[in-house]
Enzyme design. Structure first.
Site: not given
Ligand SMILES: *Cc1c(COP(=O)(O)O)cnc(C)c1O
Length: 444
Positions: A297-299, A374-375
């Protein structure tokens, strides 16, 4: 700053309006216990502010939802790669998903002992990046092509160190999200077709210094419908059973990341509900297996923990259209420009008489919130209803903790922002604002 006991309103987990002794004019948005007006005055704007307690709470939410199945969270570094945030996550026990040699360096810098919990994803790993990761002794390489398999076999044998591998398989599952962040369809550049996987694993098993150890997937990002995750995992587990029958020792499944958040009014409850549903769906597919689950997980961990503070510079009418020009721009937060992403924007000071997230009805305006770049694509919101904001007023762009600073650039020769990590009442500067000298440092 002293806060009164009044119940926080607004936007939990990270950000809520509190009345303070120094804000007789109304309620002030806080990150944990820190007043955002005070932080903006001290550090300037644009300004990224993150809540450490929210990062901990989000991480704990994942741990608790997956507690009944063996698992490791490998936080996706590209979502937000600040060293202090990586350090905080490492202290909670997190592993990491990296997609470049630079991200691997960041993880090693933040926490050397986390190397054994690193998975390395990405379609274009170079020989140098492979060598660094082999030397660091990472947990697993997620390979995305046959040619990559051959290069890794060569690098590992040169270094006489066995590399554990998984193939990132492309399950051909459709997930509803923006086309730029959908990755699990046959026509995308990612992974290897799942039908070819057995043949590739057999090839990997023949290499002296490669050890097939897992199967990996990642179907995209900002996916809010849980069903595609389950469908994907079902296909992955079916593949693992075949590989086990082929005599391979597959111990890991890597489910990737991609769990979305709402962006329209998150709360602790909605975030919790989605992680639990996600966990239930994945675990259901794994319950009769001994497979160790890796999550990337990231987001879903970092987005709700951060906001971008910006100050209104000017307001103007062009024809019938009202514009609010703010001091942050697409170089600070590119998600609206790149993905047409929605971010909630709220005033930092809520004038008295207004309650909660509804900003009252007396003085609302419909306007475009735009930056100085400037976009025409440099905008944060189109036709947004906001309380009348005057030049000098502070706004918070919420849910900006993920893919905000990590995608920031110096376009228009704009320095990248300061980042602050707030923990209760404690405020730490975890990145200082760039200077003009920083911007031209590498130029000749
Ligand atoms: C970007 C990515 C993530 C994280 O995705 P989220 O939507 O931020 O949870 C995990 N694994 C891989 C391989 C990614 O490219």
């Amino acid at each position: 700053m002293k806060t009164t006991q009044s119940k926080p309103v607004g936007r939990p987990p990270a950000f809520s309006y509190l009345k303070t002794s120094r804000s007789p004019e109304g309620r002030v948005l806080h990150c944990d216990q820190a007043s955002l007006t005070a932080l903006a005055e001290k550090y300037g704007t644009p300004l990224y502010v993150y809540s450490a307690s929210t990062i901990r709470a989000r991480y704990a939410e994942f741990e608790s939802a997956f507690a009944r199945h063996p698992h490791t969270i490998c936080y996706s570094v590209k979502a937000n790669s600040n060293l202090s945030i990586l350090k905080l996550l490492a202290s909670l026990g997190s592993g990491f998903d990296v997609v470049s040699g630079g991200e691997l360096e960041r993880v090693l810098r933040a926490s050397k002992k986390s190397a054994k919990k690193v998975v390395f994803s990405g379609v274009g790993k170079t020989a140098e990046e492979m060598d660094a990761a082999i030397r660091a002794g990472i947990l697993m390489f997620n390979l995305e092509s046959e040619e990559e398999l051959h290069l890794l076999a060569e690098r590992a044998s040169r270094l006489r160190k066995t590399a554990r591998i998984a193939f990132r398989v492309n399950p051909d599952v459709k997930a509803e999200t923006h086309p730029y962040i959908s990755t699990g369809l046959r026509e995308h550049k990612f992974g290897v077709p799942i039908e070819r996987a057995r043949e590739l694993y057999a090839l990997a098993a023949e290499q002296d210094y490669l050890e097939p150890a897992g199967v990996s997937v990642h179907i995209g990002s900002q996916i809010t419908d849980i069903a595609p995750f389950g469908e994907t995992m079902q296909r992955v587990v079916a593949l693992v059973r075949q590989l086990l029958a082929d005599g391979l020792n597959i111990g890991y499944v890597d489910a990737g990341g991609g769990l979305g958040i709402t962006y329209h009014g998150n709360s602790n409850a909605t975030l919790r509900k989605s992680v639990r549903a996600y966990a239930a769906t994945l675990i259901e597919q794994l319950r009769d297996t001994d497979l160790h689950l890796l999550l990337e997980p990231g987001r879903s961990i970092i987005a709700p923990a951060g906001a971008l503070l910006t100050r209104a510079l000017y307001s103007k009418m062009n024809g019938n259209k009202r514009f609010l020009i703010v001091d942050a721009a697409m170089n600070d937060l590119i998600r609206p420009s790149l993905y047409h992403a929605y971010h909630e924007i709220v005033p930092v000071v809520q004038a008295s008489g207004r309650k909660g997230a509804s900003h009252g009805s007396s003085e609302l305006a419909v306007l475009d919130v735009v930056g100085p770049v400037c976009e025409s694509g440099d905008f944060f919101a189109h036709d947004r209803t906001l309380p009348n904001v005057a030049p000098g007023d502070l706004l918070a762009i919420l849910d900006a903790g993920a893919y905000g600073m990590s995608l920031a650039s110096n376009y228009n020769t704009r320095p990248r922002s300061t980042e602050l990590l707030v923990d209760g009442t404690r405020v730490r500067q975890i990145r200082r604002r760039e200077t003009f000298a920083d911007l031209i440092r590498s130029e000749i």
